[in-house]
Design a protein around this motif. Sequence first.
Motif, short mmCIF file in Angstrom:
data_model
loop_
_atom_site.label_atom_id
_atom_site.label_comp_id
_atom_site.label_asym_id
_atom_site.label_seq_id
_atom_site.Cartn_x
_atom_site.Cartn_y
_atom_site.Cartn_z
N THR A 1 54.00 3.94 -2.41
CA THR A 1 54.61 5.19 -2.88
C THR A 1 54.43 6.29 -1.84
OG1 THR A 1 54.16 4.58 -5.16
CG2 THR A 1 54.63 6.90 -4.76
N ASN A 2 53.22 6.40 -1.31
CA ASN A 2 52.96 7.41 -0.27
C ASN A 2 53.83 7.17 0.96
OD1 ASN A 2 51.11 8.75 -1.77
ND2 ASN A 2 49.31 7.94 -0.72
N GLU A 3 53.92 5.92 1.37
CA GLU A 3 54.73 5.58 2.55
C GLU A 3 56.18 5.96 2.33
OE1 GLU A 3 54.23 1.61 4.08
OE2 GLU A 3 52.78 2.58 5.43
N TYR A 4 56.66 5.65 1.13
CA TYR A 4 58.06 5.94 0.78
C TYR A 4 58.31 7.45 0.86
CZ TYR A 4 62.25 6.37 -2.09
OH TYR A 4 63.50 6.68 -2.56
N CYS A 5 57.40 8.23 0.30
CA CYS A 5 57.56 9.68 0.32
C CYS A 5 57.53 10.20 1.76
CB CYS A 5 56.46 10.36 -0.49
SG CYS A 5 56.64 10.08 -2.26
N HIS A 6 56.59 9.69 2.57
CA HIS A 6 56.51 10.10 3.97
C HIS A 6 57.80 9.78 4.70
CE1 HIS A 6 52.54 11.69 4.38
NE2 HIS A 6 51.97 10.63 3.87
N SER A 7 58.33 8.57 4.45
CA SER A 7 59.53 8.13 5.18
C SER A 7 60.72 9.01 4.84
CB SER A 7 59.83 6.66 4.87
OG SER A 7 60.39 6.56 3.58
N ARG A 8 60.70 9.63 3.67
CA ARG A 8 61.81 10.51 3.28
C ARG A 8 61.48 11.97 3.54
NH1 ARG A 8 65.07 8.53 -1.76
NH2 ARG A 8 65.07 10.76 -2.01
#
Length: 177
Positions: free
Chosen positions: A163-170
Amino acid sequence: MLTLQEMDALLRESLSEHRYAHSLGVTETAVKLAKAHGGDTEKCRIAGLLHDCAKGMSTSDMLRAIYRNGIVLYPGEEDFEQLLHAPAGAAVAREIYGVDDEEILSAIRSHTVGGRNMSLTDKIIYVADFIEPGRKSFTGLEDARDLALKDINAAQELCAHLTNEYCHSRGQKVFSI
Ligand SMILES: [Fe+2]
Ligand SMILES: [Fe+2]
């Protein structure tokens, strides 16, 4: 507390078709995980069904429900609108659906931000929300699905990480407690 049938009917009225289908997917997955890990299947069923019950509400209605029910937000949490449906969900589950079981309410409350001392039920709902069968495929989803049946602690950590990675990537800000 409403019966499961009454809860289901009310939820169906208050959510979009897509969100209602997601809620059924989370319910089914949560029950499966509870069986795999010796959890409470009935609490997981109710928490899974109701976890997004506040999703259709306006931000101001969510905040009102949260304050009315004495739910304490983490510092800065109110600035993350997409997270508010979790504490609001716990408020609505108590107020409208008549749920007074703290374990169920806690799992609804923590399904977005997690928590420091998550119970087995908290972890099951957090993971079930992430891996339910209706989720569109993304990197790491199959790993999370495999892990969920074997090691719920590791699965919860993986889901939080993804979830954190996804948010960072966006380029989205990540809220952490
Ligand atoms: Fe949610
Ligand atoms: Fe959800």
